[in-house]
Design a protein around this motif. Structure first.
Motif, mmCIF file in Angstrom:
data_model
loop_
_atom_site.group_PDB
_atom_site.id
_atom_site.type_symbol
_atom_site.label_atom_id
_atom_site.label_comp_id
_atom_site.label_asym_id
_atom_site.label_seq_id
_atom_site.Cartn_x
_atom_site.Cartn_y
_atom_site.Cartn_z
ATOM 1 N N VAL A 42 16.438 3.756 -6.303
ATOM 2 C CA VAL A 42 15.363 3.204 -5.475
ATOM 3 C C VAL A 42 14.322 2.644 -6.436
ATOM 4 O O VAL A 42 13.722 3.393 -7.203
ATOM 5 C CB VAL A 42 14.744 4.275 -4.550
ATOM 6 C CG1 VAL A 42 13.623 3.675 -3.717
ATOM 7 C CG2 VAL A 42 15.813 4.902 -3.647
ATOM 8 N N LEU A 43 14.148 1.313 -6.392
ATOM 9 C CA LEU A 43 13.277 0.640 -7.357
ATOM 10 C C LEU A 43 12.449 -0.451 -6.691
ATOM 11 O O LEU A 43 12.941 -1.152 -5.801
ATOM 12 C CB LEU A 43 14.122 -0.031 -8.447
ATOM 13 C CG LEU A 43 14.999 0.861 -9.309
ATOM 14 C CD1 LEU A 43 15.960 0.012 -10.129
ATOM 15 C CD2 LEU A 43 14.125 1.715 -10.206
ATOM 16 N N PRO A 44 11.221 -0.652 -7.168
ATOM 17 C CA PRO A 44 10.471 -1.826 -6.718
ATOM 18 C C PRO A 44 11.206 -3.092 -7.181
ATOM 19 O O PRO A 44 11.819 -3.107 -8.260
ATOM 20 C CB PRO A 44 9.126 -1.710 -7.433
ATOM 21 C CG PRO A 44 9.081 -0.352 -8.039
ATOM 22 C CD PRO A 44 10.475 0.158 -8.125
ATOM 23 N N ALA A 70 7.988 0.451 11.954
ATOM 24 C CA ALA A 70 6.527 0.476 11.913
ATOM 25 C C ALA A 70 6.096 1.095 10.591
ATOM 26 O O ALA A 70 6.841 1.860 9.980
ATOM 27 C CB ALA A 70 5.979 1.274 13.089
ATOM 28 N N GLY A 71 4.891 0.778 10.175
ATOM 29 C CA GLY A 71 4.398 1.282 8.902
ATOM 30 C C GLY A 71 3.170 2.144 9.053
ATOM 31 O O GLY A 71 2.988 2.839 10.051
ATOM 32 N N VAL A 72 2.331 2.074 8.052
ATOM 33 C CA VAL A 72 1.093 2.851 7.992
ATOM 34 C C VAL A 72 -0.079 1.872 8.014
ATOM 35 O O VAL A 72 -0.042 0.856 7.326
ATOM 36 C CB VAL A 72 1.031 3.697 6.701
ATOM 37 C CG1 VAL A 72 -0.303 4.417 6.591
ATOM 38 C CG2 VAL A 72 2.192 4.673 6.646
ATOM 39 N N ALA A 119 0.809 -1.221 0.000
ATOM 40 C CA ALA A 119 0.000 0.000 0.000
ATOM 41 C C ALA A 119 0.842 1.271 0.000
ATOM 42 O O ALA A 119 0.306 2.355 0.188
ATOM 43 C CB ALA A 119 -0.943 -0.009 1.208
ATOM 44 N N GLY A 120 2.145 1.143 -0.186
ATOM 45 C CA GLY A 120 3.000 2.314 -0.316
ATOM 46 C C GLY A 120 3.834 2.676 0.891
ATOM 47 O O GLY A 120 4.766 3.473 0.787
ATOM 48 N N THR A 131 6.010 0.823 2.656
ATOM 49 C CA THR A 131 7.382 0.333 2.510
ATOM 50 C C THR A 131 8.109 1.100 1.413
ATOM 51 O O THR A 131 9.308 1.384 1.532
ATOM 52 C CB THR A 131 7.381 -1.179 2.223
ATOM 53 O OG1 THR A 131 6.639 -1.826 3.267
ATOM 54 C CG2 THR A 131 8.788 -1.748 2.179
ATOM 55 N N ALA A 132 7.407 1.474 0.360
ATOM 56 C CA ALA A 132 8.012 2.296 -0.691
ATOM 57 C C ALA A 132 8.496 3.612 -0.108
ATOM 58 O O ALA A 132 9.589 4.088 -0.434
ATOM 59 C CB ALA A 132 7.008 2.537 -1.813
ATOM 60 N N GLY A 133 7.702 4.206 0.771
ATOM 61 C CA GLY A 133 8.100 5.453 1.415
ATOM 62 C C GLY A 133 9.335 5.292 2.278
ATOM 63 O O GLY A 133 10.217 6.153 2.302
ATOM 64 N N VAL A 134 9.426 4.173 2.985
ATOM 65 C CA VAL A 134 10.616 3.897 3.799
ATOM 66 C C VAL A 134 11.833 3.742 2.882
ATOM 67 O O VAL A 134 12.901 4.304 3.153
ATOM 68 C CB VAL A 134 10.408 2.646 4.678
ATOM 69 C CG1 VAL A 134 11.717 2.225 5.357
ATOM 70 C CG2 VAL A 134 9.319 2.897 5.722
ATOM 71 N N ALA A 135 11.680 3.006 1.790
ATOM 72 C CA ALA A 135 12.782 2.816 0.846
ATOM 73 C C ALA A 135 13.241 4.156 0.269
ATOM 74 O O ALA A 135 14.444 4.405 0.145
ATOM 75 C CB ALA A 135 12.364 1.862 -0.268
ATOM 76 N N GLU A 136 12.303 5.020 -0.078
ATOM 77 C CA GLU A 136 12.659 6.346 -0.599
ATOM 78 C C GLU A 136 13.470 7.134 0.419
ATOM 79 O O GLU A 136 14.447 7.807 0.073
ATOM 80 C CB GLU A 136 11.398 7.122 -0.986
ATOM 81 C CG GLU A 136 10.684 6.595 -2.210
ATOM 82 C CD GLU A 136 11.424 6.849 -3.515
ATOM 83 O OE1 GLU A 136 12.309 7.733 -3.560
ATOM 84 O OE2 GLU A 136 11.128 6.142 -4.496
#
Length: 183
Positions: free
Chosen positions: A36-38, A123-125, A13-14, A16-21
């Motif tokens: 930074v790539l999926p 932790a996430g969202v 849902a995004g 983890t992508a935000g953490v990676a960014e």
């Protein structure tokens, strides 16, 4: 091989992508060249000196596509400095410290494939509007109802940046068998 670092992730849902960014941004601020790539968009590890890989947790496991990525690139990842992280809503619980040791075991399948030089746990969202309807969603809503979790963004950006900063030396100057766990 250059000094480029790959930060790659699997996210539902995004969060983890935000953490990676954020990890990528922190590494860039430290002078690194970063992509930074999926995980689904990564086909070649040759351009990268080091890899940071992370996944959302679902059912106490890394997402299936994240584990597939590790299996597909296991040989290459085993010869590069490699760090891993996971994003899990359980870490947002008021008494999450009592669960931290147990959460570390969720990283065992990753460690069995590639030994990380460092591990990050964040932790996430929790946003029900991004969670598809399922029995799992109903169970999560019940847990919110009884007060164990709260909806919202629980990412600790300072902790994420701190872990990212600790990676700089590890990804460029890895010592044999050196490992760090950051909770």
């Amino acid at each position: 091989m250059n000094n480029r670092i790959l930060v790659t992730y699997a996210s539902r849902a995004g969060s983890t992508a935000g953490v990676a960014e954020e990890i990528g941004k922190s590494l860039v601020e430290g002078g690194a060249q970063v992509d930074v790539l999926p995980m689904k968009n990564v086909t070649d590890m040759t351009p990268y000196r080091a890899v940071v890989a992370g996944s959302a947790i679902q059912g106490q496991k890394w997402l299936p596509e994240a584990m597939q990525f590790l299996r597909a690139h296991q040989s290459e990842l085993s010869h590069k400095p490699f760090a891993s992280f996971m994003v899990c809503i359980t870490l947002s619980m008021p008494n999450s410290d009592q669960y931290r040791e147990g959460l570390k075991s969720w990283m065992n399948p990753v460690r069995n494939l590639v030994r990380p030089v460092s591990e990050g746990y964040f932790a996430g969202v929790l946003d029900f509007s991004k969670v598809p309807f399922s029995l799992n969603k109903l169970a999560m809503q019940f847990v919110v109802l009884i007060g164990m979790w709260k909806e919202g963004d629980h990412r600790d950006w300072n902790a994420i940046r701190s872990w990212s900063e600790s990676l700089r030396r590890l990804l460029y100057n890895r010592l044999p068998n050196e490992q760090h766990v950051y909770l």
